[in-house]
Enzyme design. Structure first.
Site, mmCIF file in Angstrom:
data_model
loop_
_atom_site.group_PDB
_atom_site.id
_atom_site.type_symbol
_atom_site.label_atom_id
_atom_site.label_comp_id
_atom_site.label_asym_id
_atom_site.label_seq_id
_atom_site.Cartn_x
_atom_site.Cartn_y
_atom_site.Cartn_z
ATOM 1 N N HIS A 74 0.842 -1.202 0.000
ATOM 2 C CA HIS A 74 0.000 0.000 0.000
ATOM 3 C C HIS A 74 0.874 1.247 0.000
ATOM 4 C CE1 HIS A 74 -4.060 -1.733 1.581
ATOM 5 N NE2 HIS A 74 -3.568 -2.409 0.567
ATOM 6 N N TYR A 202 -9.376 5.490 7.191
ATOM 7 C CA TYR A 202 -9.513 5.878 8.592
ATOM 8 C C TYR A 202 -10.576 6.975 8.652
ATOM 9 C CZ TYR A 202 -5.144 3.503 9.912
ATOM 10 O OH TYR A 202 -4.173 2.568 10.157
ATOM 11 N N PRO A 294 -4.260 0.451 18.611
ATOM 12 C CA PRO A 294 -3.921 -0.013 17.251
ATOM 13 C C PRO A 294 -4.039 1.034 16.147
ATOM 14 C CG PRO A 294 -6.023 -0.941 17.992
ATOM 15 C CD PRO A 294 -5.459 -0.204 19.150
ATOM 16 N N LYS A 298 1.062 0.008 15.010
ATOM 17 C CA LYS A 298 2.447 -0.066 15.467
ATOM 18 C C LYS A 298 2.774 -1.289 16.338
ATOM 19 C CE LYS A 298 4.255 3.385 13.491
ATOM 20 N NZ LYS A 298 4.013 2.782 12.169
ATOM 21 N N TYR A 386 3.959 6.652 10.055
ATOM 22 C CA TYR A 386 3.152 5.478 9.699
ATOM 23 C C TYR A 386 4.017 4.417 9.023
ATOM 24 C CZ TYR A 386 -1.143 2.936 8.612
ATOM 25 O OH TYR A 386 -2.134 1.984 8.564
HETATM 26 C C1 LIG Z 1 -7.021 -8.268 20.550
HETATM 27 C C2 LIG Z 1 -5.820 -7.596 19.924
HETATM 28 C C3 LIG Z 1 -5.952 -6.938 18.696
HETATM 29 C C4 LIG Z 1 -4.844 -6.309 18.125
HETATM 30 N N1 LIG Z 1 -5.003 -5.646 16.937
HETATM 31 C C5 LIG Z 1 -3.945 -5.020 16.394
HETATM 32 C C6 LIG Z 1 -4.077 -4.297 15.181
HETATM 33 O O1 LIG Z 1 -5.153 -4.240 14.579
HETATM 34 N N2 LIG Z 1 -2.970 -3.661 14.691
HETATM 35 C C7 LIG Z 1 -1.756 -3.693 15.348
HETATM 36 O O2 LIG Z 1 -0.773 -3.118 14.885
HETATM 37 N N3 LIG Z 1 -1.613 -4.367 16.482
HETATM 38 C C8 LIG Z 1 -2.671 -5.020 17.017
HETATM 39 N N4 LIG Z 1 -2.513 -5.687 18.174
HETATM 40 C C9 LIG Z 1 -1.188 -5.696 18.757
HETATM 41 C C10 LIG Z 1 -0.308 -6.785 18.172
HETATM 42 O O3 LIG Z 1 -1.079 -7.918 17.873
HETATM 43 C C11 LIG Z 1 0.765 -7.080 19.195
HETATM 44 O O4 LIG Z 1 1.518 -5.896 19.355
HETATM 45 C C12 LIG Z 1 1.677 -8.247 18.839
HETATM 46 O O5 LIG Z 1 0.960 -9.451 18.918
HETATM 47 C C13 LIG Z 1 2.879 -8.281 19.792
HETATM 48 O O6 LIG Z 1 3.572 -9.482 19.651
HETATM 49 P P1 LIG Z 1 4.262 -10.165 20.915
HETATM 50 O O7 LIG Z 1 4.932 -11.380 20.368
HETATM 51 O O8 LIG Z 1 5.047 -9.166 21.656
HETATM 52 O O9 LIG Z 1 3.075 -10.569 21.903
HETATM 53 P P2 LIG Z 1 1.899 -11.634 21.711
HETATM 54 O O10 LIG Z 1 1.463 -11.710 20.303
HETATM 55 O O11 LIG Z 1 0.893 -11.307 22.750
HETATM 56 O O12 LIG Z 1 2.584 -13.022 22.058
HETATM 57 C C14 LIG Z 1 2.905 -13.408 23.367
HETATM 58 C C15 LIG Z 1 2.886 -14.917 23.464
HETATM 59 O O13 LIG Z 1 3.292 -15.298 24.769
HETATM 60 C C16 LIG Z 1 2.442 -16.316 25.251
HETATM 61 N N5 LIG Z 1 2.429 -16.274 26.713
HETATM 62 C C17 LIG Z 1 1.823 -15.380 27.509
HETATM 63 N N6 LIG Z 1 2.036 -15.668 28.805
HETATM 64 C C18 LIG Z 1 2.808 -16.783 28.828
HETATM 65 C C19 LIG Z 1 3.356 -17.572 29.870
HETATM 66 N N7 LIG Z 1 3.132 -17.245 31.146
HETATM 67 N N8 LIG Z 1 4.088 -18.644 29.542
HETATM 68 C C20 LIG Z 1 4.311 -18.953 28.227
HETATM 69 N N9 LIG Z 1 3.811 -18.243 27.201
HETATM 70 C C21 LIG Z 1 3.063 -17.176 27.499
HETATM 71 C C22 LIG Z 1 1.083 -15.993 24.643
HETATM 72 O O14 LIG Z 1 0.249 -17.128 24.584
HETATM 73 C C23 LIG Z 1 1.504 -15.496 23.258
HETATM 74 O O15 LIG Z 1 1.552 -16.528 22.304
HETATM 75 C C24 LIG Z 1 -3.598 -6.329 18.771
HETATM 76 C C25 LIG Z 1 -3.459 -6.997 19.979
HETATM 77 C C26 LIG Z 1 -4.547 -7.616 20.575
HETATM 78 C C27 LIG Z 1 -4.382 -8.310 21.908
#
Ligand SMILES: Cc1cc2nc3c(=O)[nH]c(=O)nc-3n(C[C@H](O)[C@H](O)[C@H](O)COP(=O)(O)OP(=O)(O)OC[C@H]3O[C@@H](n4cnc5c(N)ncnc54)[C@H](O)[C@@H]3O)c2cc1C
Length: 391
Positions: A74, A202, A294, A298, A386
């Protein structure tokens, strides 16, 4: 007798999987401990917009092939302001573009690459506890198939998201938390229907914010701002589509292809940063250390930039016997985190209806949007953030 690895990674979300892959590429052994099953992790519908820096990092990890084939490039976004549309042209303003490719697909590509490399991921690892990270011999204890296990390591990477155990394992007195909770959420649906527009829309509307996004040419993701106390079951599909149409410009409302939702959920909006991101031999990365609303797309991209800094620092430790980058990790990551926090907060403030804004606040918001669409300098500031600030 416990197992041993160089880096124990807690969490198989995008942060943990990407870190694991970058370390494997550098010959650094790692084990990932994940609380849920792989299918559960893959089933979470979340982010979908990748900055070019994130795409480069996925290429570096050897996981970019499908993304380049199937991702949608995009060159801009559209702002719908009280019924009129204005385009922000990223290419013209910054020479860069973003790629729409779902978090589920990023996760699947990383999982496939990890399986192909034969690296270990322990799914359904329960009661995970990082210990001893303030000394030289950290260990992660967990329970697998009802058996207590321990994993000795040199370093622990806490990539376990906002509700994970890593940040909670640090004494409260050692951590500073900065937080803003917004008085609304996003009600989102996923639908197998072509997107209403080639680029994201948006929408700022008197009834509240709306976003038209997508995952592919045949799968769309739509959001509307809703009350923080709302529940998805109060929103049958017809009610959602009617409300979305009210918030879009007439052209988009007429073109919108609706259909039965295949997922419907409400995400609360929150800004959150925990400082520092390092505690001895425990390093936090991604949502474990920070959350953004969101609106600026980011969350996933910040997880990727943290992982870039952390992987680089761990490689310097093992290859060059230098801990300078490990020592600098927290400050380096936080400098970029705070800029993304600022941008995400600003985009949220600009586009949503705030219950306490009043008539003055609404006029200020419209004046800012008018400035943004009339000034190349203002539009460039949005575009530059962005597409992502440099790593
Ligand atoms: C509902 C939702 C919607 C979102 N929508 C958007 C969006 O539209 N646009 C955007 O940019 N961002 C969005 N985000 C944010 C984005 O998805 C996150 O920033 C991204 O997933 C971060 O990745 P991460 O690996 O740091 O964390 P996560 O993806 O949360 O991964 C963490 C992992 O650790 C595991 N875990 C947790 N606790 C434990 C434990 N005690 N022991 C072992 N494993 C554990 C979890 O099961 C998970 O698999 C959204 C987040 C959520 C929650």
């Amino acid at each position: 007798m416990g197992k041993r690895t160089q880096v124990a990674i807690i969490g198989a979300g995008p942060a943990g999987l990407l870190l694991g892959q970058l370390l494997l590429k550098a010959g650094i052994d790692n084990v990932i401990l994940e609380r849920h099953t792989a299918a559960h992790v893959l089933g979470r519908i979340r982010a979908g917009v990748l900055e070019p820096g994130t795409v480069d990092l996925l290429d570096e990890a050897g996981c970019g092939a499908r993304l380049h084939r199937e991702g949608l490039v995009h060159h801009g976004i559209e702002l719908s302001i009280r019924g009129a549309r204005h385009r922000i042209d990223f290419q013209a303003l910054t020479g860069k573009s973003v790629t729409v490719y779902g978090q589920t697909e990023v996760t699947r590509d990383l999982m496939d690459a990890r399986a192909a490399a034969g690296a270990e991921t322990v799914y359904e690892a329960l009661e995970v506890r990082p210990e001893g990270f303030d000394g030289a011999h950290p260990v992660v204890r967990y329970v697998k198939d009802s058996q207590a296990q321990e994993l000795e390591c040199d370093f622990i990477a806490g990539c376990d998201g906002f509700h994970g155990i890593s940040r909670q394992s640090v004494p409260e007195s050692a951590i500073a938390v900065f937080e803003r909770v917004y008085p609304f959420g996003w009600l989102g649906i996923l639908v197998d229907a072509p997107p209403v527009s080639r680029e994201l829309i948006y929408a700022n509307h008197a009834r509240g914010f709306a976003l038209c996004s997508m995952r592919s040419p045949t799968r769309s993701r739509y959001y509307i701002q809703c009350d923080a106390s709302e529940r998805p079951e109060h929103w049958p599909d017809e009610k959602f589509w009617a409300e979305l149409k009210r918030r879009l410009d007439a052209g988009a409302a007429a073109q919108l292809v609706t259909g039965p939702s295949i997922e419907k959920s409400i995400a609360p909006l929150r800004s959150f940063v925990a400082e520092p991101m390092r505690f001895g031999r425990l390093f936090l990365a991604g949502d474990a250390a920070h959350i953004v609303p969101p609106t600026g797309a980011k969350g996933l991209n910040l997880a990727a930039s943290d992982v870039h800094y952390l992987a680089e620092a761990l490689v310097a430790h093992y290859r060059a016997r230098s801990d300078k980058a490990l020592d600098a990790y927290s400050a380096r990551a936080l400098a970029r985190v705070w800029k993304a926090e600022r941008f995400s907060w600003w985009m949220t403030s600009l586009l949503h209806k705030f219950p306490d804004a009043g008539a003055f606040g609404q006029r200020i918001q419209l004046a800012e949007l008018d400035y943004l669409t009339g000034s190349r300098a203002a539009a460039t500031a949005l575009a530059e953030n962005y597409v992502g600030l440099p790593f």
